[in-house]
Enzyme design. Structure first.
Site, PDB file in Angstrom:
ATOM      1  N   CYS A  12      -2.957  -1.484   1.747  1.00  0.00           N
ATOM      2  CA  CYS A  12      -3.438  -2.854   1.854  1.00  0.00           C
ATOM      3  C   CYS A  12      -4.784  -2.874   2.561  1.00  0.00           C
ATOM      4  O   CYS A  12      -4.964  -2.182   3.572  1.00  0.00           O
ATOM      5  CB  CYS A  12      -2.406  -3.664   2.635  1.00  0.00           C
ATOM      6  N   HIS A  56       3.492  -8.029  -3.553  1.00  0.00           N
ATOM      7  CA  HIS A  56       2.778  -7.674  -2.309  1.00  0.00           C
ATOM      8  C   HIS A  56       1.889  -8.838  -1.865  1.00  0.00           C
ATOM      9  O   HIS A  56       1.899  -9.234  -0.700  1.00  0.00           O
ATOM     10  CB  HIS A  56       1.951  -6.411  -2.566  1.00  0.00           C
ATOM     11  N   GLU A  57       1.129  -9.390  -2.800  1.00  0.00           N
ATOM     12  CA  GLU A  57       0.212 -10.491  -2.466  1.00  0.00           C
ATOM     13  C   GLU A  57       0.968 -11.769  -2.102  1.00  0.00           C
ATOM     14  O   GLU A  57       0.562 -12.501  -1.197  1.00  0.00           O
ATOM     15  CB  GLU A  57      -0.763 -10.757  -3.612  1.00  0.00           C
ATOM     16  N   HIS A 104       1.896 -11.833   1.430  1.00  0.00           N
ATOM     17  CA  HIS A 104       0.792 -12.226   2.317  1.00  0.00           C
ATOM     18  C   HIS A 104       0.757 -13.739   2.538  1.00  0.00           C
ATOM     19  O   HIS A 104       0.442 -14.197   3.631  1.00  0.00           O
ATOM     20  CB  HIS A 104      -0.565 -11.798   1.732  1.00  0.00           C
TER      21      HIS A 104
END
Length: 191
Positions: free
Chosen positions: A100, A142-143, A146
């Protein structure tokens, strides 16, 4: 707006906030998307959540969700923007040694769903429901984490320290792994 990459070294508390929904009544989100795209076009990355460059809004920019295209190929760009994305369903199971831009040299072995169905809006405010599979699902998951203040290190089974070149070599012997395409997805780790 000052486009500065947020990292755990200086901005961990900032990165752990929950991003705000985008309001389509105010056009400022379009300028923020241009800034996000500009940053991604100058950076080696698969994708980026707006929070990672100081825009705490629920916007994800997908740049490259294909393993057959090298990250350093700046000519390749999918350029898909998802606004206010929500996962509707998950299934299957994959593993990948994720990195990341915000987490420096922390590389984590993360279990993600093989398939996700996501409801989101495009830059024109039109609603979509789309299925993402395989590596694309991994990148987007993954995003999306966030946006909720979750870092891949929080959900990793194991975390190793390695720079980009070391990670590239490591991934040759530890590639993306599809465990199941259709099993029930169970998130075994959480923040």
């Amino acid at each position: 707006m000052n486009l500065k990459r947020k990292t755990i070294e200086n901005d961990e508390e900032y990165l752990r906030q929950i991003s705000e929904e985008v309001s389509f009544e105010d056009d400022s989100y379009k300028e923020e998307i241009k800034l996000l795209e500009e940053f991604c076009n100058q950076t080696e990355c698969f994708a980026l959540a707006a929070i990672q460059i100081g825009i705490p809004k629920r916007i994800v920019y997908l740049k490259n969700t294909r393993l057959d295209v090298p990250l350093d190929d700046i000519n390749y760009n999918e350029s898909k923007v998802l606004i206010n994305p929500k996962i509707i369903s998950r299934k299957g199971k994959t593993k990948f040694w994720e990195a990341c831009l915000s987490c420096l040299d922390n590389t984590g072995l993360v279990v993600r769903p093989y398939e996700i169905i996501v409801n989101y809006y495009d830059i024109n405010g039109l609603e979509h429901e789309e299925k993402f599979e395989g590596f694309e699902s991994t990148v987007l998951s993954h995003e999306l984490d966030h946006l909720d203040g979750i870092l891949h290190m929080d959900v990793a089974e194991e975390v190793l320290q390695m720079n980009a070149e070391e990670r590239k070599i490591f991934r040759e012997t530890h590639p993306y792994e599809i465990i199941s395409k259709d099993c029930e997805y169970e998130n075994t780790k959480s923040k």
